[in-house]
Design a protein around this motif. Sequence first.
Motif, PDB file in Angstrom:
ATOM      1  N   LEU A  55       0.810  -1.219   0.000  1.00  0.00           N
ATOM      2  CA  LEU A  55       0.000   0.000   0.000  1.00  0.00           C
ATOM      3  C   LEU A  55       0.840   1.265   0.000  1.00  0.00           C
ATOM      4  CD1 LEU A  55      -2.920  -0.959   2.421  1.00  0.00           C
ATOM      5  CD2 LEU A  55      -2.726  -1.305  -0.054  1.00  0.00           C
ATOM      6  N   GLY A  56       2.170   1.110  -0.084  1.00  0.00           N
ATOM      7  CA  GLY A  56       3.047   2.259  -0.238  1.00  0.00           C
ATOM      8  C   GLY A  56       3.528   2.888   1.049  1.00  0.00           C
ATOM      9  N   TRP A  57       3.179   2.294   2.203  1.00  0.00           N
ATOM     10  CA  TRP A  57       3.570   2.875   3.485  1.00  0.00           C
ATOM     11  C   TRP A  57       3.917   1.771   4.480  1.00  0.00           C
ATOM     12  CZ3 TRP A  57       3.670   8.188   4.063  1.00  0.00           C
ATOM     13  CH2 TRP A  57       3.007   8.927   3.075  1.00  0.00           C
ATOM     14  N   ARG A  58       4.764   2.143   5.455  1.00  0.00           N
ATOM     15  CA  ARG A  58       4.973   1.315   6.626  1.00  0.00           C
ATOM     16  C   ARG A  58       4.782   2.205   7.850  1.00  0.00           C
ATOM     17  NH1 ARG A  58      10.446   2.556   5.349  1.00  0.00           N
ATOM     18  NH2 ARG A  58      11.613   3.303   7.191  1.00  0.00           N
ATOM     19  N   ILE A  59       4.644   1.583   9.011  1.00  0.00           N
ATOM     20  CA  ILE A  59       4.502   2.377  10.234  1.00  0.00           C
ATOM     21  C   ILE A  59       5.718   2.176  11.118  1.00  0.00           C
ATOM     22  CG2 ILE A  59       1.988   2.443  10.261  1.00  0.00           C
ATOM     23  CD1 ILE A  59       2.009   0.148  12.253  1.00  0.00           C
ATOM     24  N   GLU A 115      -8.504   2.579   8.783  1.00  0.00           N
ATOM     25  CA  GLU A 115      -8.472   1.119   8.800  1.00  0.00           C
ATOM     26  C   GLU A 115      -7.110   0.617   8.331  1.00  0.00           C
ATOM     27  OE1 GLU A 115     -12.720  -0.717   7.998  1.00  0.00           O
ATOM     28  OE2 GLU A 115     -12.171   0.598   6.339  1.00  0.00           O
ATOM     29  N   VAL A 116      -6.507   1.365   7.421  1.00  0.00           N
ATOM     30  CA  VAL A 116      -5.166   1.054   6.909  1.00  0.00           C
ATOM     31  C   VAL A 116      -4.339   2.336   6.944  1.00  0.00           C
ATOM     32  CG1 VAL A 116      -5.855  -0.901   5.462  1.00  0.00           C
ATOM     33  CG2 VAL A 116      -5.993   1.433   4.537  1.00  0.00           C
ATOM     34  N   ILE A 117      -3.014   2.189   6.870  1.00  0.00           N
ATOM     35  CA  ILE A 117      -2.119   3.331   7.016  1.00  0.00           C
ATOM     36  C   ILE A 117      -2.383   4.458   6.000  1.00  0.00           C
ATOM     37  CG2 ILE A 117       0.296   3.981   6.593  1.00  0.00           C
ATOM     38  CD1 ILE A 117      -0.156   3.371   9.388  1.00  0.00           C
ATOM     39  N   PRO A 118      -2.664   4.168   4.711  1.00  0.00           N
ATOM     40  CA  PRO A 118      -2.913   5.278   3.796  1.00  0.00           C
ATOM     41  C   PRO A 118      -4.039   6.212   4.244  1.00  0.00           C
ATOM     42  CG  PRO A 118      -2.508   3.286   2.538  1.00  0.00           C
ATOM     43  CD  PRO A 118      -2.596   2.877   3.977  1.00  0.00           C
ATOM     44  N   ASP A 119      -4.984   5.710   5.041  1.00  0.00           N
ATOM     45  CA  ASP A 119      -6.055   6.575   5.539  1.00  0.00           C
ATOM     46  C   ASP A 119      -5.516   7.748   6.344  1.00  0.00           C
ATOM     47  OD1 ASP A 119      -8.203   5.132   4.466  1.00  0.00           O
ATOM     48  OD2 ASP A 119      -8.385   3.844   6.225  1.00  0.00           O
ATOM     49  N   PHE A 158     -11.995   1.470  12.523  1.00  0.00           N
ATOM     50  CA  PHE A 158     -10.638   2.015  12.598  1.00  0.00           C
ATOM     51  C   PHE A 158      -9.683   1.108  13.362  1.00  0.00           C
ATOM     52  CE2 PHE A 158     -12.907   3.491  16.330  1.00  0.00           C
ATOM     53  CZ  PHE A 158     -11.991   3.517  17.355  1.00  0.00           C
ATOM     54  N   ARG A 159      -8.423   1.265  13.029  1.00  0.00           N
ATOM     55  CA  ARG A 159      -7.295   0.842  13.864  1.00  0.00           C
ATOM     56  C   ARG A 159      -6.523   2.074  14.324  1.00  0.00           C
ATOM     57  NH1 ARG A 159      -1.901  -2.931  12.502  1.00  0.00           N
ATOM     58  NH2 ARG A 159      -0.643  -1.992  14.171  1.00  0.00           N
ATOM     59  N   PHE A 160      -6.364   3.030  13.389  1.00  0.00           N
ATOM     60  CA  PHE A 160      -5.575   4.238  13.653  1.00  0.00           C
ATOM     61  C   PHE A 160      -6.503   5.442  13.804  1.00  0.00           C
ATOM     62  CE2 PHE A 160      -3.152   1.466  10.775  1.00  0.00           C
ATOM     63  CZ  PHE A 160      -2.030   1.213  11.550  1.00  0.00           C
ATOM     64  N   VAL A 161      -6.111   6.375  14.647  1.00  0.00           N
ATOM     65  CA  VAL A 161      -6.819   7.656  14.776  1.00  0.00           C
ATOM     66  C   VAL A 161      -5.782   8.766  14.665  1.00  0.00           C
ATOM     67  CG1 VAL A 161      -8.256   9.142  16.211  1.00  0.00           C
ATOM     68  CG2 VAL A 161      -8.570   6.649  16.290  1.00  0.00           C
ATOM     69  N   LYS A 162      -5.973   9.632  13.686  1.00  0.00           N
ATOM     70  CA  LYS A 162      -5.113  10.804  13.520  1.00  0.00           C
ATOM     71  C   LYS A 162      -5.864  12.018  14.056  1.00  0.00           C
ATOM     72  CE  LYS A 162      -2.823  13.536   9.910  1.00  0.00           C
ATOM     73  NZ  LYS A 162      -2.588  13.613   8.440  1.00  0.00           N
TER      74      LYS A 162
END
Length: 533
Positions: A55-59, A115-119, A158-162
């Motif tokens: 998906l073009g990203w890592r965390i 839900e995924v990092i690109p979000d 969600f998994r992530f919240v910005k």
Amino acid sequence: MALAPVSVSAQPIPSASSAERSFLEKAEQLKPRLNEFVQTPLGLVSPVKDAAQALGWRIEEAGDADAIASRVLKKKGDTLIIDFGGHRAGHLSFDIESIGEPIGAPVRLRFTFGEVIPDVAEPFYPYKGWLSESWLPEEIVTIDIVPSSVRLPRRYAFRFVKIELLGLPIGRKIAFRNVRAHALTSATGTVPALPKRLPADLHEMDRVAAATLRDCMQTVFEDGPRRDQRLWTGDLRLQALTSYETFPNNDLVKRCLYLLAAFPREDGMLPANIFEYPRPMQAPEFMMDYSALFSVTLADYVAATNDVAFGLELWDAALRQVRLVGDMFGEDGSVRLPKGILTFVDWNPQLNRDAALYAIYIYALKHVMTLAEKLGRQADVSDFPDKIARAEAAAIKAFWSPELKLFISGSKRQISMASQAWMTLAGVGTRKMQSAALLNALRHPDVVQSRTPYLTHYVTEALFVAGQNSEAMKMMRAYWGGMLKAGADTFWEAYAPDNPRVAPYNDFHVNSFCHAWSCTPSYLLRKYARQIG
């Protein structure tokens, strides 16, 4: 702790029969209470662009859970990204406080739910999709009083919240404490373990598939908690099969079938999906294949539960669907769609659906005939053996290519996995023909592939049915295993191994990354466990 959804009384359906009103009333009686699970975050993360990732990203970790309270936001554009370590559907709560001097004006924040990092790593705008951009998982919130304890009212997936600061008086600072996720689901119990002899990657695939179903089990079997948050017949069929094997909730299946049966058109055709709120109501989409699959889903349910009384309640509706669908085909297998009737099969825009649709019709005829035997209504389907024989003969004549040993579809003689899969599942031709067709299609350079887990499920199941077990497992590992390698916590609405960012709606950010029709590895791995080496 259990949290009841907002109660909305069922309203009478205009011009509805007493049976249809009864279906709606019974559906309301079966509405489940939602279980709420309070969860704490793992900590803070930062997204890093990485072309090597699908998906073009890592965390990268940016702090543990205790570090959240020490991350101060003080100027417009300051952000933090919180990682809860796994997917959930639910609410977000937190305490917001001032650091130093009191704040004498509202605080404005943008929340983005990933839900995924690109979000949370990529901008949503300019938005290019053809679905409403109001589905994008973001919220601008103005908090008038600081300090405050806040629980956001909308439910998110969600998994992530910005959290991004949009407005704060100059010289003031804020921080967050007690950040919590409140996960909601009607799923209960523990998923039975897979056989221990199965390898670790399949156990992980099962765990993620079960989590996908869990988060889609709300007051109906939703197609996705991110979007559309709605009951769709095609999704329901796959969710119900998986539920019987994992989180059995027969009342939820019954509720969904009652809701669909409560809203027929004048000719008796049932809608492809239902709006649940502010009251249950018919959605505008009517789809040939989903209509047929309503009948199949009822047959599955009665087979799984032996609930003959319920089957008899919905028998007339189920029989009506296959008769209506049958009227949409010519003797030569040609499709004659009435005005306003849609089809699905898969999202692939290149797909010619004629062969698959005809096979789905045959598949439904056979399921309804089996259901009739279970219910003691054989007289109602006395014409079905002849219908099935004629339909199978027409399918061979119209779609089978003896030269290619493949099922073809349309005037351009298209070769697709959809045609081979559905003809196999419908039992058209001999097992030798079906097996050859599947293998030949898999190896054909121009085959039209699946672009959704929905069709990929049926292709995989067809491979198991045809005894091509190694090919079925290869597909599961390439497809659902591919999503796992891309970092999936739950399985997605759309995926293609050659294009992980496939976007059916013309914008990747409106895709759903926890989607009902992708939960079926948990079903397949149990249904066909003896065939898996």
